[in-house]
Motif scaffolding. Structure first.
Motif, PDB file in Angstrom:
ATOM      1  N   GLU A  96      42.619  -8.684  -6.698  1.00 10.63           N
ATOM      2  CA  GLU A  96      43.913  -8.375  -7.315  1.00 10.63           C
ATOM      3  C   GLU A  96      43.856  -6.996  -7.979  1.00 10.63           C
ATOM      4  N   THR A  97      45.026  -6.349  -8.000  1.00  9.90           N
ATOM      5  CA  THR A  97      45.019  -4.965  -8.485  1.00  9.90           C
ATOM      6  C   THR A  97      45.522  -4.821  -9.925  1.00  9.90           C
TER       7      THR A  97
ATOM      8  N   GLU B 183      32.795  -8.068 -15.271  1.00 14.38           N
ATOM      9  CA  GLU B 183      32.349  -6.944 -14.451  1.00 14.38           C
ATOM     10  C   GLU B 183      32.724  -7.174 -12.984  1.00 14.38           C
ATOM     11  N   ALA B 184      32.553  -8.400 -12.565  1.00 13.91           N
ATOM     12  CA  ALA B 184      32.800  -8.725 -11.157  1.00 13.91           C
ATOM     13  C   ALA B 184      34.264  -8.602 -10.778  1.00 13.91           C
ATOM     14  N   ILE B 185      35.154  -9.046 -11.671  1.00 16.19           N
ATOM     15  CA  ILE B 185      36.579  -9.060 -11.294  1.00 16.19           C
ATOM     16  C   ILE B 185      37.372  -7.926 -11.922  1.00 16.19           C
ATOM     17  N   GLY B 186      36.755  -7.221 -12.866  1.00 15.91           N
ATOM     18  CA  GLY B 186      37.478  -6.161 -13.567  1.00 15.91           C
ATOM     19  C   GLY B 186      38.325  -6.712 -14.695  1.00 15.91           C
TER      20      GLY B 186
ATOM     21  N   PHE C  13      47.249 -19.732  -7.524  1.00 16.23           N
ATOM     22  CA  PHE C  13      46.011 -20.049  -8.198  1.00 16.23           C
ATOM     23  C   PHE C  13      45.791 -19.080  -9.357  1.00 16.23           C
ATOM     24  N   PRO C  14      45.067 -19.530 -10.380  1.00 16.62           N
ATOM     25  CA  PRO C  14      44.845 -18.651 -11.531  1.00 16.62           C
ATOM     26  C   PRO C  14      44.252 -17.293 -11.148  1.00 16.62           C
ATOM     27  N   ALA C  15      43.449 -17.290 -10.105  1.00 15.83           N
ATOM     28  CA  ALA C  15      42.850 -16.018  -9.705  1.00 15.83           C
ATOM     29  C   ALA C  15      43.917 -15.000  -9.317  1.00 15.83           C
ATOM     30  N   GLN C  16      45.082 -15.518  -8.892  1.00 19.64           N
ATOM     31  CA  GLN C  16      46.188 -14.597  -8.573  1.00 19.64           C
ATOM     32  C   GLN C  16      47.148 -14.460  -9.748  1.00 19.64           C
ATOM     33  N   GLU C  17      47.595 -15.600 -10.260  1.00 20.61           N
ATOM     34  CA  GLU C  17      48.520 -15.606 -11.382  1.00 20.61           C
ATOM     35  C   GLU C  17      48.023 -16.611 -12.392  1.00 20.61           C
TER      36      GLU C  17
END
Lengths: 901, 643
Positions: free
Chosen positions: B309-310, B350-353, B425-429
């Motif tokens: 995700e950006t 660190e991994a996901i920003g 999903f939480p990883a997106q929203e």
């Protein structure tokens, strides 16, 4: 189908669909029904009822279709035996908690639980419990609807509608699990809670838990008639539910791009006034205003009028007559009103009540852009990055647009509010510019100064190709330094800086404004300053930008568009222009007058001077609504013949010789034009009471009585066509095109023109955008030691303008008088308690009001509404007005307040 | 508002920054609302409508939203002054129901709570304030150093009293260091001493024995003490473990950052920062790290999705809402090695920003909050956060469902903890609509261990699909209640016998209250892995094994479970909201004279509906323990029993 990007199979049927939609939405669009209770086309998928479970090839178990996106190649089954069994099990659970009184339930036949129970084939409820919610009583506190918790299925649609459509957040759930129950406010009655009675929750309720009182009493309507709301300028579309000749429901239309299925309390619930017992039902007549009225026939009143008018015409000429048409009535009425005066009587003395609200907008925007109409569309609010809202509180004044703004706010749109009052709307802004009343010009020029100083203006290409007069503008703006602006507006420099930079830094900034911009002694200049700021930053002519007046009444835009103004014909074609005069003369078959007409404030003065002897007032009540209304009343009282055409006995009607009973919007055919230039139909759903007639018809018959017919038929569409033929921007619009739910936004110069969402996209109406640089001037009204307060007047959610309509509905349960609001610190100094009586005075009048403490005000300011004529508020106000348009200075009035203990 | 002066611009503060909170959204007022309400209700009792409106205004929300939040959380609706008796399974297996009844009959105001994480030593009752700050003593160089656990379970077993007495008896030059627990609760309270470079232990030590221990240490003749256990590292139950994640528990003071760093804390983070996001994702995936909160979902998958995700704002959320009774490793890690969690979160960030971290900690763990806060402050001060990251602790308010990741996010947003439908999903929203990863505490701590140990070393352990180590918490009616870390593989029966002993154990519930119940010997051949348990019709969950003794009452427990689920159902989806109540009503009749002819079939149908259509695992698995118990102990549900 060309734009569809995915294809999937549902129950063996191949379906093409747009990407990003749920299985439920795709199925619904394809007319495949998947049972559901918590899903709604207006709301985001929620996944609570689980009725909509489906099977997807390659996935284990079942999936809720309302929350699962449809993807390319998906193979979905919605109707397997196993799914029906599961759904039956869910409905069995629901029904185990539901009273089984379907036959006497007002939702009978209109109940989604009933529908799904039938669809799944529920034949037996095996659970042995008693439903648990039966002992909780019905909340009937709201004037318009009941809440019966025993029927509630806790689907949360009401809460989601309140949160996500209306954005009031008045509802929630208390408890959890099995004990979950819907509550309003802090677990109060609906009446005590924050609920604004918009009715969105009622609309969503799938069962009989939230039910309209009127519907519950009357039963289901016989027919539904699509029409446009008769209140504010948002222009919401409704289906009016009619039973016999009674209005029993107003259902907001979901296919309208204006309100998308939403409404406010007035639109949905306050149209009940149409059935009010005080409606005027027969023409009334009297020789002198000292006499009593007596009932008369239409023939008699027409004869009476024509005889008097002919006499005046003979003695004093056509300019001794004047007409005020109505921005609450149809385009067709306004066109005919103008035609009556210009073609039959022979004068340009025609004006309409937009004079006192948005005339300054028309003037200001005309100057900068060359068109006095909102540049963009309501849907631009959905996409803009920033909204600059000046002098308006849409939550109260334009609630459906207010909700739209709040929805945008939730998605992250930035908001700057310029308002002297820290309203609930201002409180949700990123930046509130709490300016001193009357300093709009300084504020927007100060912002322009910062934009120019920091090089945040639009590209030089924009300046060179799309604008003119930049250099003189720069010179003028140079004087409005942040420091000077701050001194004038009292807004801190850093706040000004933040606002200017934020406004100029986003890709698309949009502006909306209300009467807080126009009702000033320099209202037109304020609009010019605002429009020039938009021009400076390139925020015109694109989606999500522009200057967009929030029109007060339903047809403020249209009444002006139709040329019910002394200086222009339809669509602002100049009445001074010989070519135009000839065109109109040719069309009407009569030589139109060339002498300049009077605005209605000028007409009032002319009455005093004996130059105007008769007035025809259609659907406006200036004896109540105009400032310094003693003066207005004196003038009206002096007339030899005052004709008032209205639906109720108004304050102005009390000065009339002739009262003509008119039809309401629900009893009329025609069109209204909303604030985004969208021309929409109203359709006759009811017969007018007694002998009351549609506005346009009365005007047409009067013209005929005068011996000069002005309509070719009794069809409103023919009136429209005649008008459109005279008006290039409307030439492509006809009633047939208005049948679609989107209707059409002018300009639409040809039948194949799609209408205009964004004006000035490649070229301004006037060619180039003109930077206007009026100098800042202080308001006419200034405080003095005798009158040390500045009073602002405005309106309230639960009433509409003069209150003629809304006071005759249960809305008065929310608000039954006007209050005079004062800052608590000011009040303490004067010994004025919250809720105590006070004297409000000006050199003109002293009246008694009830004070209300409000920390939302600036110190030294007062605020009140003017919905209740018995208070006599407008008598306190002065006649001071915008120098360019005569729009009254309602927003800045020097007054005094004293305790009346 | 400053009257007549314009309000200050809010935009700069709200729209930027690491937290990225929404500019304006009364529906999502943020977790501060729960904190305010907790304070308000503790101080002034339940607020009335006017006070609710004031609170709403303070948090830019509305009265309805505030009232809705109050009504959802048991902490906010239960009497703060009552005595709380834990009704978690581990405590029940050790007589909690009796304790509750006794207190009630004695006239004490008593409420139930579900698990305080002291499962190794129940039944537990909680009265009043959390325990005092643990006692420590600083000596001088050259003196002896004594170590006593300050883990709340250890304290429940008497470690605080022991520490107090020990502090009085040890020499002036000696030090007393408080540590986390080793997890061998049958040996607690335990005293450890630094003896010639290795740690030796005494246990279980009665506080009256503290003098003899300090004397033994002073004399140097340790081994003669009757409670002498020998070097810790050589204890049978220690030597057989592979303590990748639990390795620092008990070694030094949990908030001794330098001490912990000497033991390897933040080594993984340093490696992570070297290899960057892509590298971390590879390592985590290669090591096969699976979420330990219950579902066993591959952590790398979530992380990769969020990394893609950006959004400029992203969150890492540690799920420390360890609600499954019988599991307590998250609490032990936070109390005993909080830096392992912080390090794991920093690696995930660190991994996901991620720009901001939240630890959603259950309110039943007040002591853990103090320790973790100290550790966060220390790590921040030591510059370990780097730039562009900060974190905070958010305390839950008593809701089992908030252990479900989406309900947890709702709670963090200051809302009722109702489960969200997925996708998105939480990883997106996730939190406030921004990409978010939610991982259990143990998962994050394991990630730190994986970075430190290397993917290969971890992946070499365990089975094909369950790699690395598993932390097993074995409690209830066992000889040795323990928390141990062992590689996946082997059998569950072996694990139980080796570490805890299962004599007299009749029933074992694996994986928390939603897990299945087994007869003891059924587990003999079941592989110790996610798949092994699943094949046996159960679930490994968070690695909790609650053992019931001869007094296991299937009917009572089944009703207890369903009652718990009905009480903890968030109420969003119908199968769970109404289904748990209807199931409870049926279970109340089944096996008594009141049972109707159709009750069993109805229960089976209801099971099918709940299992197949519920929104989350609470409703979806609620029938799990019921079904397995009724199948395995049918005699307990014959219709002859008295109700």
């Amino acid at each position: 189908m060309n734009n569809d990007s995915i294809s999937l199979t549902i129950d063996g049927k191949e379906i093409h669909a747009r990407d990003g939609r749920t299985i439920m939405q795709v199925a619904r669009d394809a007319d495949l029904s998947i049972p559901s209770l918590c899903d709604s086309s207006e709301l985001k998928g929620f996944g609570s009822c689980r009725m909509c479970v489906v099977e997807i090839e390659g996935r284990r178990g079942t999936t809720a279709s309302c929350t699962t996106p449809a993807t390319d190649g998906m193979v979905v089954s919605t109707r397997t035996d196993q799914l029906w069994k599961l759904r039956r099990g869910i409905v069995e659970l629901y029904v185990s908690e539901h009273p089984l009184d379907c036959l006497t339930c007002s939702a009978n036949g209109n109940c989604e639980l009933q529908d799904v129970a039938a669809e799944v084939g529920l034949r037996e409820v095996r659970y042995e419990n008693e439903p648990s919610n039966t002992e909780r009583g019905i909340d009937s506190s709201n004037p318009f609807f009941f809440f019966d918790p025993s029927k509630c299925i806790v689907c949360s649609r009401c809460i989601r509608a309140c949160d996500d459509l209306q954005v009031t957040h008045a509802l929630s759930i208390d408890g959890r699990g099995f004990d979950s129950r819907i509550i309003a406010g802090a677990d109060e009655s609906f009446k005590e809670s924050d609920c604004v009675s918009c009715g969105a929750c009622v609309n969503e309720c799938p069962v009989g838990a939230l039910e309209e009182k009127q519907l519950r009493a009357a039963g289901n309507p016989d027919k539904w008639v699509r029409t446009t709301c008769g209140f504010c300028g948002v222009g919401c579309q409704f289906d009016a539910g009619i039973k016999g000749n009674q209005l029993v429901a107003m259902k907001p239309a979901s296919d309208s791009p204006v309100n998308n299925g939403h409404s406010c309390v007035k639109g949905r619930f306050a149209s009940a006034y149409v059935n009010h017992k005080e409606r005027l039902t027969t023409p009334l007549i009297r020789e002198s205003i000292d006499d009593e009225f007596r009932e008369a026939s239409w023939e008699e009143v027409y004869a009476f009028i024509t005889e008097r008018w002919k006499q005046i015409l003979e003695e004093s000429g056509a300019d001794a007559l004047g007409t005020i048409t109505s921005s609450r009535s149809t385009n067709e009425l306004n066109y005919l009103g103008s035609k009556l005066m210009r073609a039959v009587v022979g004068t340009n003395n025609v004006d309409n009540c937009a004079r006192v609200c948005h005339s300054a907008t028309v003037k200001g925007m005309m100057k900068v852009f060359g068109a006095g109409a909102g540049t963009n569309s309501l849907r631009d609010i959905d996409v803009t990055d920033l909204l600059l809202a000046s002098g308006c509180n849409p939550i109260h004044g334009h609630p459906v647009t207010g909700s739209r703004i709040m929805r945008a706010r939730k998605r992250g749109m930035k908001l700057i509010v310029a308002d002297p009052i820290n309203t609930e709307f201002a409180q949700m802004a990123d930046i509130h510019l709490q300016l001193r009343p009357g300093t709009n010009v300084a504020l927007f020029q100060g912002m322009a100064h910062i934009v120019l100083r920091d090089g945040l203006e639009a590209s030089s290409e924009w300046m060179e190709t799309r604008t003119e007069n930049l250099e003189p503008f720069k010179e003028m703006i140079a004087e409005m330094t942040p420091e000077r602006c701050s001194e004038l507006t009292t807004i801190p420099v850093e706040t000004l800086e933040a606002a200017a930079k934020l406004y100029a830094s986003v890709d698309a900034a949009m502006s909306v404004h209300g009467l807080g911009m126009t009702e000033h002694s320099h209202g037109s200049e304020g609009v010019m300053a605002l429009a020039s700021l938009a021009l400076l930053t390139g925020n015109v002519g694109r989606s999500g930008t522009g200057i967009n007046p929030l029109r007060g009444q339903n047809n403020v835009q249209g009444s002006c568009d139709m040329g019910a103004l002394p200086n222009v014909y339809t669509n602002y074609q100049s009445a001074d222009d010989v070519e135009q005069q000839e065109k109109v003369s040719a069309a009407w078959g009569v030589k139109v007058p060339t002498k300049e007409g009077m605005t209605y404030p000028k007409m009032l003065h002319a009455i005093k001077e004996g130059n105007v002897r008769s007035m025809y007032m259609i659907g406006s009540d200036i004896a109540h609504t105009d400032p310094n209304n003693q003066f207005v009343q004196e003038a009206l009282g002096q007339l030899e013949l005052l004709i008032v055409q209205d639906i109720f006995m108004t304050e102005s009607a009390k000065f009339a010789h002739i009262i003509l009973p008119a039809a309401t919007f629900l009893e009329s055919n025609g069109t209204y034009t909303n604030g985004e230039r969208r021309i929409q139909r109203i359709r006759k759903a009811l017969d007018p009471p007694g002998q009351a007639k549609e506005d346009w018809l009365i005007v047409a018959e009067l013209a005929e009585a005068m011996g000069h017919p002005i309509v070719s038929s009794r069809n409103v569409s023919d009136i429209w066509d005649e008008m459109a033929a005279l008006t290039p921007n409307f030439a492509g619009i006809n009633y047939e095109r208005l049948e679609s739910p989107e209707a059409i936004q002018w300009p639409a110069p040809s039948p194949d023109h799609p209408g205009t969402m964004v004006m000035h996209d490649t070229v301004f109406n006037r060619g180039r955008g003109h930077f206007a640089a009026p100098g800042f001037e202080e308001p006419n009204e200034k405080t003095s030691s005798d009158y040390p307060f500045i009073m602002i007047t405005g309106r309230h959610l639960f009433h509409y303008n003069a209150g003629t309509q809304t006071r005759r509905t249960p809305l008065s349960e929310y608000s039954s008088t006007d209050y005079l609001e004062i800052h608590p610190d000011d009040a303490t100094g004067l010994g004025i308690d919250d809720g105590s009586s006070v004297w409000l005075s000006s050199p003109r009048k002293k009246i008694k009001m009830v004070a209300k403490h409000s920390a939302e005000l600036r110190r030294g300011n007062l605020f009140t509404t003017f919905h209740f004529p018995e208070i006599g508020l407008n008598g306190v106000l002065s006649s001071s007005a915008d120098g360019l348009t005569g729009c009254p200075e309602f927003k800045v009035q020097a007054v005094n307040i004293e305790s009346a203990k | 508002m400053k009257s007549g002066n314009g309000t200050e611009p809010k935009v700069a503060a709200d729209s930027v920054g690491l937290q990225g909170r929404p500019l304006w959204n009364p529906a999502r007022p943020g977790h501060e609302l729960l904190e305010s309400l907790r304070k308000e209700i503790t101080a002034n009792g339940m607020p009335g409508a006017d006070r609710i409106r004031e609170i709403a205004e303070e948090h830019t929300t509305t009265a309805a939203k505030v009232r809705g939040v109050i009504g959802y959380y048991s902490d906010l609706t239960k009497d703060p002054s009552s005595v709380k008796v834990c009704m978690g399974e581990a405590c029940r297996s050790r007589g909690a129901a009796g304790m509750f009844d006794d207190l009630k009959t004695s006239g004490v105001k008593v409420d139930m709570i579900h698990c305080t994480g002291r499962c190794a030593c129940g039944p537990i009752k909680v009265e009043g304030e959390p325990a005092n700050e643990p006692l420590t003593k600083t000596g001088v160089e050259g003196g002896n150093t004594f170590f006593v656990s300050m883990d709340t379970a250890s304290r429940e077993l008497g470690s605080e009293l022991l520490a107090n007495r020990l502090a009085e008896s040890i020499g002036e030059r000696d030090s007393l260091v408080r540590t986390g627990s080793r997890g061998l609760f049958h040996l607690e309270p335990m005293v450890e001493v630094d003896a010639g470079g290795q740690r030796v232990a005494f246990g279980p030590v009665n506080e009256d024995e503290s003098g003899t221990i300090s004397a033994a240490v002073a004399s140097g003749d340790l081994a003669k003490h009757n409670k002498y256990l020998g070097p810790v590292a050589e204890l049978d139950l220690m030597i057989s473990q592979t303590r990748h994640t639990m390795g620092r528990l008990g070694e030094c003071n949990p908030t001794d950052l330098n001490g912990m760093r000497r033991l390897g804390a933040y080594v993984g983070l340093a490696k992570a920062r070297e290899i960057g996001s892509a590298g971390i994702l590879d390592v985590v995936e290669k090591a096969g790290l699976r979420g330990r909160g219950g579902a066993g979902f591959p952590a790398g998958f979530k992380w990769r999705a969020a990394a893609k995700e950006t959004s400029p704002v992203k969150y890492v959320v540690a799920n420390a809402d360890e609600g499954d009774a019988g599991t307590f490793i998250d609490r032990m890690l936070i109390e005993g090695d909080p830096h392992s969690l912080i390090e794991g979160m920093l690696i995930a960030a660190e991994a996901i920003g991620a720009t901001y971290g939240h630890v959603y900690l259950r309110s039943e763990y007040p002591e853990a909050r103090v320790i973790l806060q100290q550790a966060i402050d220390d790590a921040r001060a030591a510059g370990l956060f780097g730039t562009g990251y900060d974190m905070e602790i958010n305390v839950g308010a008593g809701a089992y469902v908030c252990g479900e990741e989406t309900a947890l996010l709702e709670s963090l947003e200051g809302r009722r903890g109702e489960v969200r439908a997925r996708p998105p999903f939480p990883a997106q929203e996730g939190l406030f609509g921004k990409p978010t990863i939610v991982n259990n505490v143990l998962t994050l701590a394991m990630a730190a261990a994986i970075l430190r140990e290397g993917a290969e070393a971890v992946a070499a352990l365990g089975t094909e699909k369950s790699r690395g180590t598993v932390v097993a918490q074995i409690v209830g009616k066992v000889q040795r209640p323990v928390c141990v870390e062992v590689p996946f593989g082997g059998t569950v029966g072996g694990l139980l016998r080796d570490y805890s002993g299962v004599e007299g154990v009749t029933a074992i519930q694996v994986g928390g209250p939603l897990g299945s119940v087994f007869r003891t010997k059924e587990l003999d051949e079941v592989e110790l892995s996610f798949e092994g348990l699943a094949e046996a019709g159960g679930l490994l969950g968070h690695g909790g094994f609650v053992c019931y003794g001869e007094d296991f009452s299937p009917r009572e427990e089944v009703i207890h479970w369903m009652n718990f689920f009905a009480e903890e159902s968030c109420g969003k989806c119908t199968p769970c909201r109404i289904g748990t109540r209807r199931a409870l009503e049926i279970l109340d009749r089944v096996g008594t004279g009141e049972e109707s002819g159709g009750d069993r079939d109805l229960l089976t149908d209801l099971d099918e509906v709940m299992t197949n259509t519920s929104l989350c695992a609470l409703g979806g698995l609620a029938m799990n323990p019921v079904r397995s118990t009724m199948e395995k102990w049918p005699e307990a549900f014959t219709a002859s029993k008295e109700k």
